[in-house]
Scaffold this motif. Structure first.
Motif, PDB file in Angstrom:
ATOM      1  N   GLN A 201      34.323  16.467   0.890  1.00  0.00           N
ATOM      2  CA  GLN A 201      32.903  16.766   0.784  1.00  0.00           C
ATOM      3  C   GLN A 201      32.644  18.048   1.572  1.00  0.00           C
ATOM      4  OE1 GLN A 201      30.543  13.250   1.785  1.00  0.00           O
ATOM      5  NE2 GLN A 201      32.257  11.923   1.215  1.00  0.00           N
ATOM      6  N   LEU A 202      32.597  19.164   0.855  1.00  0.00           N
ATOM      7  CA  LEU A 202      32.524  20.477   1.478  1.00  0.00           C
ATOM      8  C   LEU A 202      31.113  21.054   1.351  1.00  0.00           C
ATOM      9  CD1 LEU A 202      35.834  21.935  -0.018  1.00  0.00           C
ATOM     10  CD2 LEU A 202      35.550  20.517   2.021  1.00  0.00           C
ATOM     11  N   ARG A 203      30.553  21.447   2.479  1.00  0.00           N
ATOM     12  CA  ARG A 203      29.209  22.018   2.481  1.00  0.00           C
ATOM     13  C   ARG A 203      29.291  23.522   2.210  1.00  0.00           C
ATOM     14  NH1 ARG A 203      24.497  19.845   4.667  1.00  0.00           N
ATOM     15  NH2 ARG A 203      22.733  21.017   3.841  1.00  0.00           N
ATOM     16  N   GLY A 204      28.446  24.004   1.320  1.00  0.00           N
ATOM     17  CA  GLY A 204      28.440  25.425   1.019  1.00  0.00           C
ATOM     18  C   GLY A 204      27.093  25.874   0.500  1.00  0.00           C
ATOM     19  N   SER A 205      27.038  27.131   0.087  1.00  0.00           N
ATOM     20  CA  SER A 205      25.821  27.677  -0.508  1.00  0.00           C
ATOM     21  C   SER A 205      26.197  28.467  -1.753  1.00  0.00           C
ATOM     22  CB  SER A 205      25.071  28.563   0.486  1.00  0.00           C
ATOM     23  OG  SER A 205      25.872  29.658   0.885  1.00  0.00           O
ATOM     24  N   VAL A 206      25.290  28.514  -2.708  1.00  0.00           N
ATOM     25  CA  VAL A 206      25.554  29.179  -3.981  1.00  0.00           C
ATOM     26  C   VAL A 206      25.555  30.700  -3.791  1.00  0.00           C
ATOM     27  CG1 VAL A 206      24.734  29.569  -6.328  1.00  0.00           C
ATOM     28  CG2 VAL A 206      24.550  27.291  -5.302  1.00  0.00           C
ATOM     29  N   ILE A 207      26.641  31.326  -4.235  1.00  0.00           N
ATOM     30  CA  ILE A 207      26.717  32.786  -4.231  1.00  0.00           C
ATOM     31  C   ILE A 207      26.168  33.323  -5.545  1.00  0.00           C
ATOM     32  CG2 ILE A 207      28.236  34.794  -4.145  1.00  0.00           C
ATOM     33  CD1 ILE A 207      30.256  33.102  -2.635  1.00  0.00           C
ATOM     34  N   SER A 247      21.638  25.395  -0.965  1.00  0.00           N
ATOM     35  CA  SER A 247      22.622  24.593  -0.248  1.00  0.00           C
ATOM     36  C   SER A 247      23.166  23.521  -1.178  1.00  0.00           C
ATOM     37  CB  SER A 247      21.972  23.942   0.982  1.00  0.00           C
ATOM     38  OG  SER A 247      22.908  23.171   1.695  1.00  0.00           O
ATOM     39  N   VAL A 248      24.475  23.304  -1.134  1.00  0.00           N
ATOM     40  CA  VAL A 248      25.091  22.378  -2.080  1.00  0.00           C
ATOM     41  C   VAL A 248      26.337  21.750  -1.464  1.00  0.00           C
ATOM     42  CG1 VAL A 248      26.507  24.163  -3.144  1.00  0.00           C
ATOM     43  CG2 VAL A 248      25.874  22.174  -4.489  1.00  0.00           C
ATOM     44  N   TRP A 249      26.689  20.576  -1.962  1.00  0.00           N
ATOM     45  CA  TRP A 249      27.930  19.905  -1.576  1.00  0.00           C
ATOM     46  C   TRP A 249      28.932  20.032  -2.707  1.00  0.00           C
ATOM     47  CZ3 TRP A 249      28.782  18.001   3.207  1.00  0.00           C
ATOM     48  CH2 TRP A 249      27.676  17.733   4.025  1.00  0.00           C
ATOM     49  N   ALA A 250      30.155  20.403  -2.375  1.00  0.00           N
ATOM     50  CA  ALA A 250      31.249  20.420  -3.347  1.00  0.00           C
ATOM     51  C   ALA A 250      32.095  19.178  -3.105  1.00  0.00           C
ATOM     52  CB  ALA A 250      32.090  21.680  -3.185  1.00  0.00           C
TER      53      ALA A 250
END
Length: 262
Positions: A201-207, A247-250
């Motif tokens: 469960q990786l936290r990231g943001s949309v590029i 903000s999104v979870w992968a």
């Protein structure tokens, strides 16, 4: 020069991903132009092609080579990091030295068929994501093993592989490895308090988001300059309101992570 003559072109390969003259040329263009968009025009590449290459370089090295901001068609500022400048300088110095080495090698082969000797070296993979890291833990099981790969500070990816694979790849704590993940294996979710069976469960943001007729390709920014690409349906992208900066979870299942070593 004959088609099968040797030439002094340096190419580095990591789990099917190639770092060769084309990507080094991208580093040089970014350093000279100060943006991905301008670098792409100089090299005759599409913006997406140049941006994807920049992300791939950042993922394959311990530290990012290019510091960039997505700017789309209007461009965005970009520059080489100290690591990127060091890689560029080292690559060109080694490449320069290859000329004499190749000339001596070719003379010593005495007319052998160069194409037949070197055909098929290297490999490629269809996996959209290739992230290099260091094994931080190996948990053995009866049949399979759980291998944890530290990709960046605060960013780990867990893979489930067979015990035979652990032995064959010599996967042990402290050893380098590369995680290969197909973009279609990356599920995206938004919000807090998500409950899922996905081990990663990786936290990231949309590029960026590129919509097609049916699917959308979403590029995510992770920790320490790493990135991840996900392929989801256009309907899902709209429903999740995925836009640059969101903000999104992968979410990635551990069995869907393939490990490779150099």
């Amino acid at each position: 020069m004959a088609d099968n003559a040797l030439t002094a072109v340096l190419s580095l390969r990591r789990a099917g991903s190639r770092v060769g003259a084309e990507r080094i040329a991208l580093l040089e263009a970014v350093a000279a132009e100060g943006s991905i968009t301008k670098a792409a025009k100089v090299l005759g590449l599409s913006y997406k092609g140049a941006w994807d290459a920049a992300q791939a370089l950042n993922n394959l090295f311990d530290r990012p080579l290019i510091q960039a901001q997505a700017g789309g068609a209007k461009g965005g500022a970009a520059e080489l990091t100290p690591q990127g400048q060091a890689v560029l300088t080292a690559f060109r110095k080694v490449e320069a030295e290859l000329g004499g080495v190749i000339a001596r090698l070719e003379a010593g082969l005495g007319g052998a068929d160069i194409g037949e000797l070197f055909w098929g070296l290297g490999m490629r993979t269809s996996a959209r994501n290739a992230l290099r890291g260091t094994v931080s833990a190996v948990t053995d099981g009866a049949v399979n093993a759980e291998v944890t790969l530290k990709v960046a500070e605060g960013l780990e990816i867990v893979a489930i592989v067979t015990r035979d694979s652990v032995r064959e790849l010599d996967l042990a704590v402290g050893k380098p490895a590369i995680a290969l993940i197909k973009s279609s294996f990356v599920t995206l979710a938004v919000g807090e308090g998500i409950r899922t069976s996905a081990r990663n469960q990786l936290r990231g943001s949309v590029i960026s988001r590129e919509d097609g007729a049916v699917n959308s390709e979403i590029s995510l920014s992770l920790a320490d300059g790493k990135s991840l690409a996900a392929s989801i349906t256009l309907e899902s992208a709209r429903a999740l309101e995925l836009a640059p900066g969101a903000s999104v979870w992968a979410l990635i299942k551990a069995p869907h992570v393939i490990l490779a070593v150099e």
